[in-house]
Design a protein around this motif. Structure first.
Motif, PDB file in Angstrom:
ATOM      1  N   VAL A   1       1.198  -0.665   0.146  1.00  9.53           N
ATOM      2  CA  VAL A   1       0.084   0.323   0.425  1.00  9.53           C
ATOM      3  C   VAL A   1       0.837   1.463   0.039  1.00  9.53           C
ATOM      4  CG1 VAL A   1      -1.397   1.298   1.469  1.00  9.53           C
ATOM      5  CG2 VAL A   1      -2.023  -1.204   0.962  1.00  9.53           C
ATOM      6  N   LEU A   2       2.215   1.321   0.575  1.00  2.00           N
ATOM      7  CA  LEU A   2       2.823   2.282   0.529  1.00  2.00           C
ATOM      8  C   LEU A   2       3.769   2.925  -0.357  1.00  2.00           C
ATOM      9  CD1 LEU A   2       4.118   4.397   2.615  1.00  2.00           C
ATOM     10  CD2 LEU A   2       6.056   2.950   3.303  1.00  2.00           C
ATOM     11  N   ASP A   3       3.953   1.610  -1.171  1.00  2.00           N
ATOM     12  CA  ASP A   3       4.345   1.416  -2.036  1.00  2.00           C
ATOM     13  C   ASP A   3       3.715   2.097  -3.266  1.00  2.00           C
ATOM     14  OD1 ASP A   3       6.478   0.089  -1.265  1.00  2.00           O
ATOM     15  OD2 ASP A   3       6.604  -1.611  -2.332  1.00  2.00           O
ATOM     16  N   LEU A   4       3.071   1.790  -3.599  1.00  2.00           N
ATOM     17  CA  LEU A   4       1.306   2.559  -4.690  1.00  2.00           C
ATOM     18  C   LEU A   4       1.231   3.687  -3.928  1.00  2.00           C
ATOM     19  CD1 LEU A   4      -0.577   2.407  -6.923  1.00  2.00           C
ATOM     20  CD2 LEU A   4      -1.866   1.516  -5.618  1.00  2.00           C
ATOM     21  N   ALA A   5       0.842   3.994  -2.994  1.00  2.00           N
ATOM     22  CA  ALA A   5       0.747   5.765  -2.898  1.00  2.00           C
ATOM     23  C   ALA A   5       2.346   6.755  -3.357  1.00  2.00           C
ATOM     24  CB  ALA A   5       0.587   5.780  -0.948  1.00  2.00           C
ATOM     25  N   VAL A   6       3.145   6.249  -2.647  1.00  2.00           N
ATOM     26  CA  VAL A   6       4.790   6.340  -2.639  1.00  2.00           C
ATOM     27  C   VAL A   6       4.627   7.102  -5.020  1.00  2.00           C
ATOM     28  CG1 VAL A   6       7.144   6.330  -2.866  1.00  2.00           C
ATOM     29  CG2 VAL A   6       5.918   6.059  -0.968  1.00  2.00           C
ATOM     30  N   LEU A   7       4.892   5.633  -6.114  1.00  2.00           N
ATOM     31  CA  LEU A   7       4.767   5.709  -6.470  1.00  2.00           C
ATOM     32  C   LEU A   7       4.172   6.981  -7.142  1.00  2.00           C
ATOM     33  CD1 LEU A   7       5.264   2.322  -7.915  1.00  2.00           C
ATOM     34  CD2 LEU A   7       6.306   3.998  -7.900  1.00  2.00           C
TER      35      LEU A   7
ATOM     36  N   SER B   1      10.487   4.091   8.366  1.00  2.00           N
ATOM     37  CA  SER B   1       9.251   2.646   7.178  1.00  2.00           C
ATOM     38  C   SER B   1       9.491   3.649   5.395  1.00  2.00           C
ATOM     39  CB  SER B   1       7.586   3.469   7.764  1.00  2.00           C
ATOM     40  OG  SER B   1       7.445   2.666   9.249  1.00  2.00           O
ATOM     41  N   LEU B   2       9.581   5.188   5.407  1.00  2.00           N
ATOM     42  CA  LEU B   2       9.362   5.211   3.942  1.00  2.00           C
ATOM     43  C   LEU B   2      11.157   4.458   3.261  1.00  2.00           C
ATOM     44  CD1 LEU B   2       8.012   7.332   2.155  1.00  2.00           C
ATOM     45  CD2 LEU B   2       9.273   9.261   3.248  1.00  2.00           C
ATOM     46  N   TYR B   3      12.032   5.670   4.555  1.00  2.00           N
ATOM     47  CA  TYR B   3      13.060   5.060   3.265  1.00  2.00           C
ATOM     48  C   TYR B   3      13.792   3.207   2.328  1.00  2.00           C
ATOM     49  CZ  TYR B   3      14.489   9.813   3.945  1.00  2.00           C
ATOM     50  OH  TYR B   3      13.606  11.426   3.946  1.00  2.00           O
ATOM     51  N   PRO B   4      13.285   2.305   3.628  1.00  2.00           N
ATOM     52  CA  PRO B   4      13.370   0.728   3.157  1.00  2.00           C
ATOM     53  C   PRO B   4      12.654   1.121   1.631  1.00  2.00           C
ATOM     54  CG  PRO B   4      13.423   1.269   5.727  1.00  2.00           C
ATOM     55  CD  PRO B   4      13.192   2.499   4.681  1.00  2.00           C
ATOM     56  N   ARG B   5      11.398   1.340   1.631  1.00  2.00           N
ATOM     57  CA  ARG B   5      10.418   1.108   0.772  1.00  2.00           C
ATOM     58  C   ARG B   5      11.072   2.119  -0.571  1.00  2.00           C
ATOM     59  NH1 ARG B   5       9.465  -2.898   0.774  1.00  2.00           N
ATOM     60  NH2 ARG B   5       8.566  -2.471  -1.027  1.00  2.00           N
ATOM     61  N   LEU B   6      11.532   3.423  -0.059  1.00  2.00           N
ATOM     62  CA  LEU B   6      12.361   4.339  -1.012  1.00  2.00           C
ATOM     63  C   LEU B   6      13.354   3.770  -2.179  1.00  2.00           C
ATOM     64  CD1 LEU B   6      11.754   7.744  -0.236  1.00  2.00           C
ATOM     65  CD2 LEU B   6      10.965   6.738  -1.877  1.00  2.00           C
ATOM     66  N   ARG B   7      14.291   2.503  -1.244  1.00  2.00           N
ATOM     67  CA  ARG B   7      15.206   1.761  -1.675  1.00  2.00           C
ATOM     68  C   ARG B   7      14.642   0.579  -2.221  1.00  2.00           C
ATOM     69  NH1 ARG B   7      17.501   3.948   3.095  1.00  2.00           N
ATOM     70  NH2 ARG B   7      16.932   1.229   4.480  1.00  2.00           N
ATOM     71  N   ALA B   8      13.746   0.308  -2.004  1.00  2.00           N
ATOM     72  CA  ALA B   8      12.989  -1.155  -2.618  1.00  2.00           C
ATOM     73  C   ALA B   8      12.872  -0.519  -3.664  1.00  2.00           C
ATOM     74  CB  ALA B   8      11.988  -1.800  -1.753  1.00  2.00           C
ATOM     75  N   LEU B   9      12.192   0.156  -4.055  1.00  2.00           N
ATOM     76  CA  LEU B   9      12.082   0.687  -5.347  1.00  2.00           C
ATOM     77  C   LEU B   9      12.680   1.284  -6.419  1.00  2.00           C
ATOM     78  CD1 LEU B   9       8.530   2.810  -3.685  1.00  2.00           C
ATOM     79  CD2 LEU B   9       7.934   0.653  -5.065  1.00  2.00           C
ATOM     80  N   GLU B  10      14.029   1.389  -5.558  1.00  2.00           N
ATOM     81  CA  GLU B  10      14.640   1.983  -6.770  1.00  2.00           C
ATOM     82  C   GLU B  10      15.091   0.301  -7.470  1.00  2.00           C
ATOM     83  OE1 GLU B  10      18.275   4.884  -7.011  1.00  2.00           O
ATOM     84  OE2 GLU B  10      17.509   4.984  -4.690  1.00  2.00           O
ATOM     85  N   GLU B  11      15.427  -0.907  -5.851  1.00  2.00           N
ATOM     86  CA  GLU B  11      16.708  -2.034  -6.607  1.00  2.00           C
ATOM     87  C   GLU B  11      15.301  -2.135  -7.578  1.00  2.00           C
ATOM     88  OE1 GLU B  11      16.893  -3.785  -2.810  1.00  2.00           O
ATOM     89  OE2 GLU B  11      18.344  -2.478  -2.299  1.00  2.00           O
TER      90      GLU B  11
END
Length: 238
Positions: A7-13, A44-54
């Motif tokens: 859910v957070l990934d989708l919100a970030v995108l 919580s946010l930065y690990p998801r940003l790194r995962a999305l970048e990877e």
């Protein structure tokens, strides 16, 4: 969406689809527009940003106020900041995600995020998510009614008031959803976006946001009703 991270990934995108943002601005945007993330931490946010970048869905770059390509206004500053931006793959992934749905799309957290991006979601998907959400809320209303009727005489006045408040929220959300569904079916869409925003907007959780928009009662100082022919001295309704 399998879990809260999805859910957070989708919100970030979705937020980055509006343009590049650095982590602080992105967190602030999520916290103030989606109630589900009102307590979102950088941890919580930065690990998801790194995962999305990877995964190749976004890129990051370091900028400062003196750089020729530095971002203006709030994104600029004297210190170097990491700015995140969607890649072409990220934009494609977001479009595919918004065109898809499953029963998790009308769960509380996911529904708020999906609704916040209805402006860029196709009509069929919007309608399916709204109908799914309505079915979910209807189930909750019936369960709430059954719970309220069960052992009613053994509950104190405060518990009964809390149950009535919860049922009132569900009734109001059903009415809100019925209006949106009718508008989608006629092709009209919501007539007043400021009044028909997602339940969790303005930094409130889904139920609180909905209550605030639709005038639900505030039960922070609930007092038992005075005794009357329909209420016994203990405050329990008959």
């Amino acid at each position: 969406m399998r879990n809260r991270a999805d859910v957070l990934d989708l919100a970030v995108l979705g937020r980055l689809a509006d343009g590049p943002q650095h982590g602080y601005e992105l967190r602030k945007s999520l916290m103030t527009t989606l109630g589900v993330f009102r307590t979102l931490s950088f941890g919580s946010l930065y690990p998801r940003l790194r995962a999305l970048e990877e995964r190749g869905l976004l890129t990051s770059s370091s900028t400062s106020a003196g750089d020729p390509g530095a971002l203006p206004h709030a994104l600029a500053g004297r210190r170097s900041r990491i700015v995140y931006e969607l890649t072409a793959t990220g934009k494609e992934h977001l479009a595919e995600s918004l065109a898809a749905w499953d029963p998790t799309a009308w769960d509380d957290d996911a529904f708020d995020v999906r609704f916040s991006m209805f402006a860029v979601t196709d009509h069929t998907t919007r309608l399916r998510i709204l109908e799914g959400r309505r079915a979910r809320v209807l189930e909750r209303r019936e369960a709430s009614r059954a719970a309220q009727a069960k052992n009613r005489e053994r509950r104190d006045a405060y518990t009964l008031e809390l149950q009535r408040h919860g049922l009132d929220l569900l009734e109001r959300e059903l009415g809100w959803l019925d209006g949106l569904i009718a508008a989608e079916r006629t092709g009209a869409g919501p007539g007043h976006p400021a009044q028909h925003g997602p339940p969790g907007q303005h930094g409130l959780p889904a139920q609180q946001g909905f209550a605030a928009q639709h005038g639900a009662r505030d039960t922070t100082d609930v007092r038992p009703a005075a005794s009357s022919p329909s209420t016994d001295p203990s405050g329990t309704d008959r």
